[in-house]
Write a protein that holds these residues in place. Structure first.
Motif, PDB file in Angstrom:
ATOM      1  N   ALA A 124       0.817  -1.222   0.000  1.00  0.00           N
ATOM      2  CA  ALA A 124       0.000   0.000   0.000  1.00  0.00           C
ATOM      3  C   ALA A 124       0.845   1.265   0.000  1.00  0.00           C
ATOM      4  O   ALA A 124       0.495   2.266  -0.633  1.00  0.00           O
ATOM      5  N   ARG A 125       1.969   1.247   0.700  1.00  0.00           N
ATOM      6  CA  ARG A 125       2.797   2.463   0.805  1.00  0.00           C
ATOM      7  C   ARG A 125       3.369   2.881  -0.546  1.00  0.00           C
ATOM      8  O   ARG A 125       3.638   4.055  -0.794  1.00  0.00           O
ATOM      9  N   PHE A 126       3.562   1.913  -1.453  1.00  0.00           N
ATOM     10  CA  PHE A 126       4.218   2.210  -2.722  1.00  0.00           C
ATOM     11  C   PHE A 126       3.240   2.776  -3.761  1.00  0.00           C
ATOM     12  O   PHE A 126       3.636   3.575  -4.596  1.00  0.00           O
ATOM     13  N   SER A 127       1.990   2.381  -3.680  1.00  0.00           N
ATOM     14  CA  SER A 127       0.985   3.007  -4.545  1.00  0.00           C
ATOM     15  C   SER A 127       0.424   4.272  -3.922  1.00  0.00           C
ATOM     16  O   SER A 127      -0.338   5.014  -4.560  1.00  0.00           O
ATOM     17  N   ALA A 128       0.801   4.542  -2.681  1.00  0.00           N
ATOM     18  CA  ALA A 128       0.567   5.841  -2.022  1.00  0.00           C
ATOM     19  C   ALA A 128      -0.894   6.286  -2.048  1.00  0.00           C
ATOM     20  O   ALA A 128      -1.192   7.463  -2.257  1.00  0.00           O
ATOM     21  N   GLY A 129      -1.809   5.348  -1.834  1.00  0.00           N
ATOM     22  CA  GLY A 129      -3.219   5.697  -1.779  1.00  0.00           C
ATOM     23  C   GLY A 129      -3.871   5.953  -3.116  1.00  0.00           C
ATOM     24  O   GLY A 129      -5.043   6.343  -3.183  1.00  0.00           O
ATOM     25  N   ALA A 130      -3.145   5.729  -4.207  1.00  0.00           N
ATOM     26  CA  ALA A 130      -3.673   6.056  -5.542  1.00  0.00           C
ATOM     27  C   ALA A 130      -4.851   5.180  -5.943  1.00  0.00           C
ATOM     28  O   ALA A 130      -5.670   5.590  -6.780  1.00  0.00           O
ATOM     29  N   LEU A 131      -4.965   3.983  -5.370  1.00  0.00           N
ATOM     30  CA  LEU A 131      -6.109   3.140  -5.716  1.00  0.00           C
ATOM     31  C   LEU A 131      -7.414   3.722  -5.184  1.00  0.00           C
ATOM     32  O   LEU A 131      -8.489   3.400  -5.695  1.00  0.00           O
ATOM     33  N   ASP A 132      -7.321   4.570  -4.155  1.00  0.00           N
ATOM     34  CA  ASP A 132      -8.515   5.210  -3.600  1.00  0.00           C
ATOM     35  C   ASP A 132      -8.798   6.570  -4.227  1.00  0.00           C
ATOM     36  O   ASP A 132      -9.791   7.218  -3.880  1.00  0.00           O
ATOM     37  N   ASP A 133      -7.938   7.010  -5.130  1.00  0.00           N
ATOM     38  CA  ASP A 133      -8.150   8.276  -5.827  1.00  0.00           C
ATOM     39  C   ASP A 133      -9.396   8.153  -6.713  1.00  0.00           C
ATOM     40  O   ASP A 133      -9.543   7.178  -7.452  1.00  0.00           O
ATOM     41  N   PRO A 134     -10.322   9.113  -6.651  1.00  0.00           N
ATOM     42  CA  PRO A 134     -11.549   9.009  -7.471  1.00  0.00           C
ATOM     43  C   PRO A 134     -11.282   8.990  -8.970  1.00  0.00           C
ATOM     44  O   PRO A 134     -12.153   8.579  -9.744  1.00  0.00           O
ATOM     45  N   ARG A 135     -10.107   9.399  -9.393  1.00  0.00           N
ATOM     46  CA  ARG A 135      -9.778   9.368 -10.822  1.00  0.00           C
ATOM     47  C   ARG A 135      -9.360   7.977 -11.284  1.00  0.00           C
ATOM     48  O   ARG A 135      -9.291   7.717 -12.496  1.00  0.00           O
ATOM     49  N   THR A 136      -9.091   7.067 -10.327  1.00  0.00           N
ATOM     50  CA  THR A 136      -8.511   5.770 -10.644  1.00  0.00           C
ATOM     51  C   THR A 136      -9.574   4.696 -10.781  1.00  0.00           C
ATOM     52  O   THR A 136     -10.434   4.533  -9.907  1.00  0.00           O
ATOM     53  N   GLN A 137      -9.490   3.943 -11.857  1.00  0.00           N
ATOM     54  CA  GLN A 137     -10.309   2.754 -12.055  1.00  0.00           C
ATOM     55  C   GLN A 137      -9.368   1.566 -12.258  1.00  0.00           C
ATOM     56  O   GLN A 137      -8.494   1.600 -13.119  1.00  0.00           O
ATOM     57  N   VAL A 138      -9.552   0.522 -11.468  1.00  0.00           N
ATOM     58  CA  VAL A 138      -8.743  -0.690 -11.602  1.00  0.00           C
ATOM     59  C   VAL A 138      -9.568  -1.760 -12.295  1.00  0.00           C
ATOM     60  O   VAL A 138     -10.674  -2.087 -11.863  1.00  0.00           O
ATOM     61  N   VAL A 139      -9.039  -2.292 -13.381  1.00  0.00           N
ATOM     62  CA  VAL A 139      -9.697  -3.348 -14.143  1.00  0.00           C
ATOM     63  C   VAL A 139      -8.826  -4.593 -14.056  1.00  0.00           C
ATOM     64  O   VAL A 139      -7.648  -4.557 -14.425  1.00  0.00           O
ATOM     65  N   THR A 140      -9.391  -5.675 -13.546  1.00  0.00           N
ATOM     66  CA  THR A 140      -8.656  -6.940 -13.460  1.00  0.00           C
ATOM     67  C   THR A 140      -8.914  -7.730 -14.743  1.00  0.00           C
ATOM     68  O   THR A 140      -9.938  -8.400 -14.884  1.00  0.00           O
ATOM     69  N   ALA A 141      -7.990  -7.611 -15.679  1.00  0.00           N
ATOM     70  CA  ALA A 141      -8.167  -8.244 -16.988  1.00  0.00           C
ATOM     71  C   ALA A 141      -6.842  -8.253 -17.725  1.00  0.00           C
ATOM     72  O   ALA A 141      -5.929  -7.484 -17.401  1.00  0.00           O
ATOM     73  N   ASP A 142      -6.742  -9.120 -18.720  1.00  0.00           N
ATOM     74  CA  ASP A 142      -5.592  -9.105 -19.612  1.00  0.00           C
ATOM     75  C   ASP A 142      -5.645  -7.843 -20.457  1.00  0.00           C
ATOM     76  O   ASP A 142      -6.707  -7.453 -20.945  1.00  0.00           O
ATOM     77  N   LEU A 143      -4.518  -7.208 -20.634  1.00  0.00           N
ATOM     78  CA  LEU A 143      -4.466  -5.916 -21.323  1.00  0.00           C
ATOM     79  C   LEU A 143      -5.033  -5.986 -22.737  1.00  0.00           C
ATOM     80  O   LEU A 143      -5.943  -5.233 -23.097  1.00  0.00           O
ATOM     81  N   LEU A 144      -4.505  -6.883 -23.566  1.00  0.00           N
ATOM     82  CA  LEU A 144      -4.959  -6.943 -24.955  1.00  0.00           C
ATOM     83  C   LEU A 144      -6.426  -7.344 -25.051  1.00  0.00           C
ATOM     84  O   LEU A 144      -7.168  -6.798 -25.872  1.00  0.00           O
TER      85      LEU A 144
END
Length: 239
Positions: A124-144
């Protein structure tokens, strides 16, 4: 003056054990085994991600991952850039994108659910809270797979998925860096967009493919403590 007591065999094995990495989590996912390890004790601990027995990254030095984002944002030169981060990894790239208040939205594509979970814990310290940033969307999927199924476009597309185009975690990832994969990545870019690709070493064949597809290609080297420099490739259709 008294001489120091020579180390015993027990001392040797104790010190070796202290230096050895400690496994924090090990999971079998859809793409093989993925492991989170820790070297040393907090607050100086270094965390390592191992995928299918291949060392992928650690948290000892995130300079090149941050440069991946910073250089691409500078090259894009748009007022409110959107960013796609391919690979959450140790979180340095995402943290750099979220640290820029001008960035309008951030999409993170990470195919390993375990990696996302680790960023609610040891990483958590290395992503520095960015996953909770309202601008951030995390998608669990293969890129292509995801890019083939979306019409979204980004001003900046940054890839930090493998150890480089010529050192992939799984054989299937090789297609990402070929001409077919570059076609998909080009479609994901806005007209003035910038593609940035991280590599643990220079990848001359990949650089040639980039130059065949993009009007402008640059290579940035980042010196590391040992071995060849890390490399960031930047490509765009704008001269």
């Amino acid at each position: 003056m008294t001489s120091a007591t020579p180390p015993t065999a027990a001392d040797f094995f104790t010190r070796t054990a202290e230096r050895a990495p400690r496994v924090l989590d090990r999971r079998d996912g859809p793409y093989g085994e993925i492991v989170l390890r820790q070297r040393g004790a907090d607050p100086e601990a270094v965390f390592e991600i191992i995928a299918n027995g291949c060392f992928l990254m650690d948290t000892s030095d995130g300079r090149s991952e941050r440069l991946l984002i910073r250089a691409a944002l500078d090259a894009a030169a748009v007022p409110r850039p959107s960013v796609l981060v391919g690979g959450l990894g140790a979180g340095f790239s995402l943290a750099e994108a979220a640290a820029d208040p001008a960035v309008s939205r951030i999409t993170v594509l990470e195919r390993e659910e375990a990696v996302v979970r680790w960023h609610s814990g040891p990483l958590a310290r290395f992503s520095a809270g960015a996953l909770d940033d309202p601008r951030t969307q995390v998608v669990t999927a293969d890129l292509l797979d995801h890019l083939r199924g979306t019409r979204d476009r980004w001003d900046v597309v940054c890839l930090d998925i493998d150890n480089g185009p010529e050192w992939t975690v799984t054989d299937a990832n090789g297609g990402l860096y070929g001409f077919a994969g570059l076609t998909v990545l080009q479609r994901a870019l806005a007209p003035t967009g910038v593609l940035a690709v991280w590599s643990a070493a220079p990848a001359s064949d990949f650089e040639e493919r980039l130059r065949a597809r993009f009007q402008r290609v640059r290579r940035l080297d980042v010196e590391v403590k040992r071995g060849a420099p890390d490399v960031v490739y930047l490509a765009s259709q704008v001269q």
